[in-house]
Enzyme design. Structure first.
Site, PDB file in Angstrom:
ATOM      1  N   LYS A   1       2.995   1.062  -4.375  1.00  0.00           N
ATOM      2  CA  LYS A   1       2.004   0.756  -4.835  1.00  0.00           C
ATOM      3  C   LYS A   1       3.315   0.327  -6.200  1.00  0.00           C
ATOM      4  O   LYS A   1       2.874  -0.588  -7.774  1.00  0.00           O
ATOM      5  CB  LYS A   1       0.510   0.560  -5.295  1.00  0.00           C
ATOM      6  CG  LYS A   1      -0.193   0.217  -4.119  1.00  0.00           C
ATOM      7  CD  LYS A   1      -1.537   0.888  -4.394  1.00  0.00           C
ATOM      8  CE  LYS A   1      -2.490   0.065  -2.757  1.00  0.00           C
ATOM      9  NZ  LYS A   1      -3.488   0.323  -3.264  1.00  0.00           N
TER      10      LYS A   1
ATOM     11  N   THR B   1       0.898  -1.082  -0.031  1.00  0.00           N
ATOM     12  CA  THR B   1       0.179   0.126   0.344  1.00  0.00           C
ATOM     13  C   THR B   1       0.961   1.154  -0.441  1.00  0.00           C
ATOM     14  O   THR B   1       1.671   1.413  -0.325  1.00  0.00           O
ATOM     15  CB  THR B   1      -0.796   0.023   0.960  1.00  0.00           C
ATOM     16  OG1 THR B   1      -1.713   0.479   0.932  1.00  0.00           O
ATOM     17  CG2 THR B   1      -0.328   0.499   2.611  1.00  0.00           C
TER      18      THR B   1
ATOM     19  N   ASN C   1      -7.333  16.487 -10.024  1.00  0.00           N
ATOM     20  CA  ASN C   1      -6.486  16.123  -8.668  1.00  0.00           C
ATOM     21  C   ASN C   1      -5.977  17.170  -8.362  1.00  0.00           C
ATOM     22  O   ASN C   1      -5.692  18.184  -9.177  1.00  0.00           O
ATOM     23  CB  ASN C   1      -5.801  15.031  -9.325  1.00  0.00           C
ATOM     24  CG  ASN C   1      -4.428  14.783  -8.653  1.00  0.00           C
ATOM     25  OD1 ASN C   1      -5.165  14.294  -7.505  1.00  0.00           O
ATOM     26  ND2 ASN C   1      -3.532  14.611  -8.746  1.00  0.00           N
ATOM     27  N   ARG C   2      -5.577  17.471  -7.168  1.00  0.00           N
ATOM     28  CA  ARG C   2      -4.592  18.424  -7.392  1.00  0.00           C
ATOM     29  C   ARG C   2      -3.072  18.865  -8.013  1.00  0.00           C
ATOM     30  O   ARG C   2      -2.924  19.629  -8.521  1.00  0.00           O
ATOM     31  CB  ARG C   2      -3.933  18.185  -5.484  1.00  0.00           C
ATOM     32  CG  ARG C   2      -3.239  19.539  -4.653  1.00  0.00           C
ATOM     33  CD  ARG C   2      -2.379  18.963  -3.502  1.00  0.00           C
ATOM     34  NE  ARG C   2      -1.857  17.693  -3.810  1.00  0.00           N
ATOM     35  CZ  ARG C   2      -2.217  17.744  -2.190  1.00  0.00           C
ATOM     36  NH1 ARG C   2      -1.665  17.628  -1.162  1.00  0.00           N
ATOM     37  NH2 ARG C   2      -0.692  16.366  -2.230  1.00  0.00           N
TER      38      ARG C   2
HETATM   39  P1  NAP Z   1      -1.510   8.010  -3.173  1.00  0.00           P
HETATM   40  O1  NAP Z   1      -0.778   7.571  -4.308  1.00  0.00           O
HETATM   41  O2  NAP Z   1      -0.553   8.931  -2.348  1.00  0.00           O
HETATM   42  O3  NAP Z   1      -2.161   9.529  -3.806  1.00  0.00           O
HETATM   43  C1  NAP Z   1      -2.985   9.890  -3.546  1.00  0.00           C
HETATM   44  C2  NAP Z   1      -4.065  11.169  -3.940  1.00  0.00           C
HETATM   45  O4  NAP Z   1      -3.987  11.973  -3.023  1.00  0.00           O
HETATM   46  C3  NAP Z   1      -3.052  12.184  -5.120  1.00  0.00           C
HETATM   47  O5  NAP Z   1      -3.827  12.441  -6.229  1.00  0.00           O
HETATM   48  C4  NAP Z   1      -2.961  13.358  -4.227  1.00  0.00           C
HETATM   49  O6  NAP Z   1      -2.647  14.712  -5.120  1.00  0.00           O
HETATM   50  C5  NAP Z   1      -3.768  13.173  -3.952  1.00  0.00           C
HETATM   51  N1  NAP Z   1      -3.931  14.426  -2.053  1.00  0.00           N
HETATM   52  C6  NAP Z   1      -3.398  13.812  -1.599  1.00  0.00           C
HETATM   53  N2  NAP Z   1      -3.817  14.843  -0.088  1.00  0.00           N
HETATM   54  C7  NAP Z   1      -4.490  15.931  -0.227  1.00  0.00           C
HETATM   55  C8  NAP Z   1      -5.103  17.229  -0.349  1.00  0.00           C
HETATM   56  N3  NAP Z   1      -4.366  17.552   0.672  1.00  0.00           N
HETATM   57  N4  NAP Z   1      -5.846  17.820  -0.672  1.00  0.00           N
HETATM   58  C9  NAP Z   1      -6.044  17.193  -2.569  1.00  0.00           C
HETATM   59  N5  NAP Z   1      -5.752  16.177  -2.881  1.00  0.00           N
HETATM   60  C10 NAP Z   1      -5.083  15.719  -2.929  1.00  0.00           C
HETATM   61  O7  NAP Z   1      -2.731   7.515  -2.374  1.00  0.00           O
HETATM   62  P2  NAP Z   1      -3.776   5.889  -2.924  1.00  0.00           P
HETATM   63  O8  NAP Z   1      -2.907   4.834  -2.822  1.00  0.00           O
HETATM   64  O9  NAP Z   1      -4.357   6.566  -4.819  1.00  0.00           O
HETATM   65  O10 NAP Z   1      -4.879   5.783  -1.815  1.00  0.00           O
HETATM   66  C11 NAP Z   1      -6.037   7.018  -2.217  1.00  0.00           C
HETATM   67  C12 NAP Z   1      -6.983   6.503  -0.142  1.00  0.00           C
HETATM   68  O11 NAP Z   1      -7.560   5.687  -1.480  1.00  0.00           O
HETATM   69  C13 NAP Z   1      -6.369   6.361   0.806  1.00  0.00           C
HETATM   70  O12 NAP Z   1      -6.998   7.156   1.622  1.00  0.00           O
HETATM   71  C14 NAP Z   1      -6.041   5.644   0.822  1.00  0.00           C
HETATM   72  O13 NAP Z   1      -6.491   4.713   2.042  1.00  0.00           O
HETATM   73  C15 NAP Z   1      -7.156   4.579   0.006  1.00  0.00           C
HETATM   74  N6  NAP Z   1      -7.698   2.903  -0.777  1.00  0.00           N
HETATM   75  C16 NAP Z   1      -8.407   2.249  -0.493  1.00  0.00           C
HETATM   76  C17 NAP Z   1      -8.132   0.947  -0.591  1.00  0.00           C
HETATM   77  C18 NAP Z   1      -9.872   0.316   0.079  1.00  0.00           C
HETATM   78  O14 NAP Z   1      -9.381  -1.307  -0.310  1.00  0.00           O
HETATM   79  N7  NAP Z   1     -10.516   1.005   0.450  1.00  0.00           N
HETATM   80  C19 NAP Z   1      -7.397   0.678  -1.851  1.00  0.00           C
HETATM   81  C20 NAP Z   1      -6.331   1.773  -1.293  1.00  0.00           C
HETATM   82  C21 NAP Z   1      -6.364   2.905  -1.200  1.00  0.00           C
HETATM   83  P3  NAP Z   1      -0.821  14.905  -5.820  1.00  0.00           P
HETATM   84  O15 NAP Z   1      -1.127  14.384  -7.066  1.00  0.00           O
HETATM   85  O16 NAP Z   1      -1.766  16.314  -6.213  1.00  0.00           O
HETATM   86  O17 NAP Z   1      -0.392  14.509  -4.495  1.00  0.00           O
END
Ligand code: NAP
Length: 281
Positions: free
Chosen positions: A76, A72, A161-162
């Site tokens: 990934k 995670t 996206n941000r």
């Molecule tokens: P990631 O690769 O770190 O991506 C995070 C995304 O959120 C990026 O697009 C980032 O934008 C944006 N972001 C972060 N902080 C922000 C803020 N303060 N304001 C606006 N945008 C913001 O993470 P990920 O793996 O995609 O996971 C994302 C979420 O999904 C997490 O909360 C994770 O726990 C959840 N998730 C859940 C499952 C499930 O099974 N339910 C599975 C996977 C993930 P930038 O591009 O600008 O950095």
């Protein structure tokens, strides 16, 4: 999801060791998988591995014969570089959330997209034909969702996206559109059928979700679907419920992707209810 090659079990640890690779692991996957192992009386165990160093983690998997990793944030995408092969779906998504050690080689898979498809189906959303999706975020989890929107034939997908460039890169890859994250209120009047949040806004990491709620509240109606990937009841989901919209919780995705991961780890099927019960506990 089926294993693609035969496992050389004599080359793996005893008991079979699986675990979560994360910068800051939660215990949700550990609870689910260990409950499943216990239910089926399997000689497997699952641990959490907080790590900063993927190279060492994958070397340990090879040298010590660990069976499998869940992967995670933020690994990934980077983990693609440490496995010997990648499944076709994971290649399209450009991210793995599962690595399986077969004794002879390590293969990377993505079960997130199957978790999303099953969570959608469970909540009455089995096709996106004729539908418009607004997707917030463009990280690792978002790409699994983009793969699903294509599979479900969405009419129109808008990524916001941000960091604009990341939205544009994904939009180009999947033939979707983008919209400025700081101009979301001007989408008012656009008919959106499904809103998906894959940013951490609303989680314990980013608890203040008021601005995002203000920005998108006018897009939510009783016939809308709202899916928040965060694994708790967020303010976004609570608000959507007050509008009588249909909500899809992140815990549903988590449990369904774990069913597929469990099958890859053990080559045995586990009932979703066992994993959901472990999450409730
Ligand atoms: P990631 O690769 O770190 O991506 C995070 C995304 O959120 C990026 O697009 C980032 O934008 C944006 N972001 C972060 N902080 C922000 C803020 N303060 N304001 C606006 N945008 C913001 O993470 P990920 O793996 O995609 O996971 C994302 C979420 O999904 C997490 O909360 C994770 O726990 C959840 N998730 C859940 C499952 C499930 O099974 N339910 C599975 C996977 C993930 P930038 O591009 O600008 O950095």
């Amino acid at each position: 999801m089926k294993n693609s090659i035969e496992t050389q079990w004599d080359k793996l640890s005893d008991p079979r060791l699986c675990g979560l690779l994360a910068k800051t692991p939660t215990n949700l996957s550990m609870k689910m998988h260990n409950a499943g192992f216990k239910e089926l009386n399997l000689n497997f165990t699952y641990s959490s591995f907080p790590t900063q160093n993927l190279e060492t983690a994958f070397k340990a998997m090879r040298d010590l014969g660990f069976r499998g990793y869940s992967i995670t944030i933020p690994f990934k995408e980077k983990s693609l570089n440490f496995v010997d092969e990648v499944s076709p779906e994971a290649k399209d998504i450009s991210a793995i959330n599962t690595a399986i050690n077969y004794g002879s080689k390590i293969i990377g898979y993505n079960t997130d997209y199957l978790g999303i498809l099953s969570a959608f189906t469970e909540h009455g959303l089995s096709s996106l034909e004729g539908k418009t999706v607004l997707h917030l975020g463009a990280g690792g989890a978002a790409n699994a969702a983009f793969f699903c929107y294509k599979k479900l034939n969405a009419k129109r997908v808008i990524i916001s996206n941000r960091t604009k460039q990341k939205a544009e890169d994904s939009a180009k890859k999947f033939s979707f559109e983008t919209f400025d994250f700081d101009k979301l209120p001007s989408l008012n009047g656009t008919k959106i059928d499904l809103i998906v949040n894959s940013t951490p806004i609303g989680s314990n990491l980013e608890p203040n979700s008021q601005k995002l709620l203000n920005d998108i509240s006018s897009l939510i109606f009783p016939d809308s679907f709202v899916f928040d990937m965060i694994t708790k009841e967020t303010d976004l989901l609570k608000f959507a419920k007050t509008k009588n919209a249909k909500t899809i919780p992140g815990l549903s995705m988590l449990a369904y992707q774990a069913v597929e991961q469990f099958l890859l780890f053990t080559e045995k099927n586990i009932e979703i209810e066992i994993l959901k019960k472990a999450l409730e506990n």
